[in-house]
Design a protein around this motif. Sequence first.
Motif, PDB file in Angstrom:
ATOM      1  N   ASP A   3       0.747  -1.106  -0.001  1.00  7.93           N
ATOM      2  CA  ASP A   3      -0.106   0.033  -0.133  1.00  7.93           C
ATOM      3  C   ASP A   3       1.002   1.082   0.118  1.00  7.93           C
ATOM      4  OD1 ASP A   3       1.114   0.255   2.587  1.00  7.93           O
ATOM      5  OD2 ASP A   3      -1.041  -0.330   3.504  1.00  7.93           O
ATOM      6  N   LEU A   4       0.245   2.366  -0.151  1.00  6.34           N
ATOM      7  CA  LEU A   4       1.122   3.570  -0.358  1.00  6.34           C
ATOM      8  C   LEU A   4       1.774   3.852   1.056  1.00  6.34           C
ATOM      9  CD1 LEU A   4       1.666   6.039  -2.045  1.00  6.34           C
ATOM     10  CD2 LEU A   4      -0.203   7.131  -0.996  1.00  6.34           C
ATOM     11  N   ALA A   5       1.251   3.352   2.011  1.00  7.96           N
ATOM     12  CA  ALA A   5       2.027   4.000   3.406  1.00  7.96           C
ATOM     13  C   ALA A   5       3.384   3.220   3.322  1.00  7.96           C
ATOM     14  CB  ALA A   5       1.260   3.446   4.714  1.00  7.96           C
ATOM     15  N   VAL A   7       5.031   1.820   0.741  1.00 11.99           N
ATOM     16  CA  VAL A   7       5.912   2.433  -0.382  1.00 11.99           C
ATOM     17  C   VAL A   7       6.558   3.602   0.125  1.00 11.99           C
ATOM     18  CG1 VAL A   7       5.833   3.792  -2.533  1.00 11.99           C
ATOM     19  CG2 VAL A   7       4.628   1.501  -2.243  1.00 11.99           C
ATOM     20  N   ASN A   8       5.720   4.526   1.150  1.00 11.09           N
ATOM     21  CA  ASN A   8       6.498   5.788   1.726  1.00 11.09           C
ATOM     22  C   ASN A   8       7.344   5.391   2.726  1.00 11.09           C
ATOM     23  OD1 ASN A   8       4.715   7.974   0.225  1.00 11.09           O
ATOM     24  ND2 ASN A   8       3.216   7.691   1.490  1.00 11.09           N
ATOM     25  N   ARG A   9       7.408   4.398   3.211  1.00 10.23           N
ATOM     26  CA  ARG A   9       8.326   4.121   4.304  1.00 10.23           C
ATOM     27  C   ARG A   9       9.460   3.086   3.629  1.00 10.23           C
ATOM     28  NH1 ARG A   9       3.764   2.090   6.928  1.00 10.23           N
ATOM     29  NH2 ARG A   9       4.200  -0.041   6.484  1.00 10.23           N
ATOM     30  N   MET A  10       9.612   2.734   2.375  1.00  9.58           N
ATOM     31  CA  MET A  10      10.585   2.170   1.907  1.00  9.58           C
ATOM     32  C   MET A  10      11.948   3.109   1.742  1.00  9.58           C
ATOM     33  SD  MET A  10       9.035   0.354  -1.545  1.00  9.58           S
ATOM     34  CE  MET A  10       7.734  -1.028  -1.337  1.00  9.58           C
ATOM     35  N   ALA A  40       0.533  11.689  -0.334  1.00 14.27           N
ATOM     36  CA  ALA A  40      -0.608  11.538   0.300  1.00 14.27           C
ATOM     37  C   ALA A  40      -1.480  10.642  -0.591  1.00 14.27           C
ATOM     38  CB  ALA A  40      -1.170  12.774   0.552  1.00 14.27           C
ATOM     39  N   SER A  41      -1.322  10.499  -1.874  1.00 17.98           N
ATOM     40  CA  SER A  41      -2.061   9.507  -2.415  1.00 17.98           C
ATOM     41  C   SER A  41      -1.306   8.935  -3.693  1.00 17.98           C
ATOM     42  CB  SER A  41      -3.384  10.273  -2.780  1.00 17.98           C
ATOM     43  OG  SER A  41      -2.910  11.352  -4.021  1.00 17.98           O
ATOM     44  N   ARG A  42      -1.801   7.884  -4.383  1.00 17.95           N
ATOM     45  CA  ARG A  42      -1.287   7.480  -5.696  1.00 17.95           C
ATOM     46  C   ARG A  42      -0.968   8.581  -6.731  1.00 17.95           C
ATOM     47  NH1 ARG A  42      -4.006   1.997  -6.724  1.00 17.95           N
ATOM     48  NH2 ARG A  42      -5.500   3.257  -7.173  1.00 17.95           N
ATOM     49  N   ALA A  43      -2.327   9.382  -6.641  1.00  9.52           N
ATOM     50  CA  ALA A  43      -2.411  10.566  -7.654  1.00  9.52           C
ATOM     51  C   ALA A  43      -1.366  11.398  -7.508  1.00  9.52           C
ATOM     52  CB  ALA A  43      -3.589  11.421  -7.505  1.00  9.52           C
ATOM     53  N   ARG A 162      -0.176   1.896 -14.697  1.00 12.42           N
ATOM     54  CA  ARG A 162       0.783   1.082 -14.147  1.00 12.42           C
ATOM     55  C   ARG A 162       0.964   0.977 -12.738  1.00 12.42           C
ATOM     56  NH1 ARG A 162       5.918   1.187 -18.655  1.00 12.42           N
ATOM     57  NH2 ARG A 162       4.890   0.060 -20.097  1.00 12.42           N
ATOM     58  N   LEU A 163       1.086   2.301 -12.079  1.00 14.73           N
ATOM     59  CA  LEU A 163       1.008   2.447 -10.664  1.00 14.73           C
ATOM     60  C   LEU A 163      -0.107   2.046  -9.901  1.00 14.73           C
ATOM     61  CD1 LEU A 163       2.268   6.438 -10.098  1.00 14.73           C
ATOM     62  CD2 LEU A 163       3.344   4.024  -9.599  1.00 14.73           C
ATOM     63  N   GLU A 164      -1.304   2.099 -10.662  1.00 11.69           N
ATOM     64  CA  GLU A 164      -2.641   1.334 -10.056  1.00 11.69           C
ATOM     65  C   GLU A 164      -2.497  -0.077  -9.873  1.00 11.69           C
ATOM     66  OE1 GLU A 164      -5.634   2.833 -12.498  1.00 11.69           O
ATOM     67  OE2 GLU A 164      -5.505   5.094 -11.678  1.00 11.69           O
ATOM     68  N   ARG A 165      -1.571  -0.561 -10.734  1.00  7.62           N
ATOM     69  CA  ARG A 165      -1.263  -1.916 -10.497  1.00  7.62           C
ATOM     70  C   ARG A 165      -0.321  -2.534  -9.502  1.00  7.62           C
ATOM     71  NH1 ARG A 165      -2.125  -1.346 -16.226  1.00  7.62           N
ATOM     72  NH2 ARG A 165       0.194  -1.765 -16.443  1.00  7.62           N
ATOM     73  N   LEU A 166       0.496  -1.534  -9.445  1.00  8.21           N
ATOM     74  CA  LEU A 166       1.589  -1.813  -8.407  1.00  8.21           C
ATOM     75  C   LEU A 166       1.324  -1.470  -6.918  1.00  8.21           C
ATOM     76  CD1 LEU A 166       4.707  -0.360 -10.133  1.00  8.21           C
ATOM     77  CD2 LEU A 166       4.513  -2.734  -9.555  1.00  8.21           C
ATOM     78  N   ILE A 167       0.533  -0.386  -6.964  1.00  7.24           N
ATOM     79  CA  ILE A 167       0.517   0.011  -5.344  1.00  7.24           C
ATOM     80  C   ILE A 167      -1.149  -0.069  -4.793  1.00  7.24           C
ATOM     81  CG2 ILE A 167       0.549   2.038  -3.629  1.00  7.24           C
ATOM     82  CD1 ILE A 167       2.931   3.164  -5.719  1.00  7.24           C
ATOM     83  N   ASP A 168      -1.498  -0.734  -3.801  1.00 13.31           N
ATOM     84  CA  ASP A 168      -2.718  -0.787  -3.303  1.00 13.31           C
ATOM     85  C   ASP A 168      -3.260   0.451  -2.597  1.00 13.31           C
ATOM     86  OD1 ASP A 168      -5.234  -2.022  -2.404  1.00 13.31           O
ATOM     87  OD2 ASP A 168      -4.255  -2.991  -0.671  1.00 13.31           O
ATOM     88  N   PRO A 169      -4.276   1.068  -3.031  1.00 15.50           N
ATOM     89  CA  PRO A 169      -4.775   2.276  -2.704  1.00 15.50           C
ATOM     90  C   PRO A 169      -4.855   2.199  -1.074  1.00 15.50           C
ATOM     91  CG  PRO A 169      -6.470   1.312  -3.726  1.00 15.50           C
ATOM     92  CD  PRO A 169      -5.163   0.402  -3.837  1.00 15.50           C
TER      93      PRO A 169
END
Length: 169
Positions: A3-5, A7-10, A40-43, A162-169
Motif C-alpha cells: 500500500d502507499l504507506a 511505499v512511503n516508508r521504503m 498523500a495518494s497514488r495521484a 501502471r501505478l494502479e497495478r503496483l500500489i494498493d490504494p
Amino acid sequence: MPDLAAVNRMEAGAFVALLGGVFEHAAWVAEAVAPERPFASRAALHAAMMRALRSAPDAVQLTFLDGHPELAGSEARARALTADSESEQGSAGLDRMAEAEAAAFARLNAAYRARFGFPFIIAVRGRGRAEILSVFEARLGRDPAAERETALAEVAQITRMRLERLIDP
C-alpha cells in the motif's frame, strides 16, 4: 502489492526498485521523486513523477520518448519488451495480428518515427487494433510540438495505470 504507506516508508533503493519501471526504461524518474516522500495518494505520487519528467531537459525527454517500443514492432516480435509493455500490447491484440495488419503497423511506425523522431505512444489498454490504427494515422499529420505533448499525455495515462497495478490504494 504494497500500500502507499509501505511505499512511503521504503528505503530509496527499494522505492526505485519497485517503481523504476513505471516510466519505460527511466528509473531516474522514481529516483527523482524518492526524496519527496511521503505522498498523500497514488495521484500525488504520479503527479510528482510527471513533474520530474516534464521538468527534464528537452533532450532527456526526447531520449525517454525514444526509449519506448514501437507498437507491434521489432522488439515485440523478438519478445524483448518490458513485462508491462508486453502485457499492454497483448491486451490490445497487437501480439496476434494478420499479416496485412502487421504491415500497416510497420508502415505507420516507420512514418511516425521519421516525422517525429520517437515511436508512436498511446495507452492501448481498453482499445482495439482498429481504433489504435485510426488514431495512429490521424496523429501522423499533427504538428511535431503538439504531437510531443500528446505523447507525454499518453505516457501520463500509461504510467497512472501502471501505478494502479503496483500500489494498493
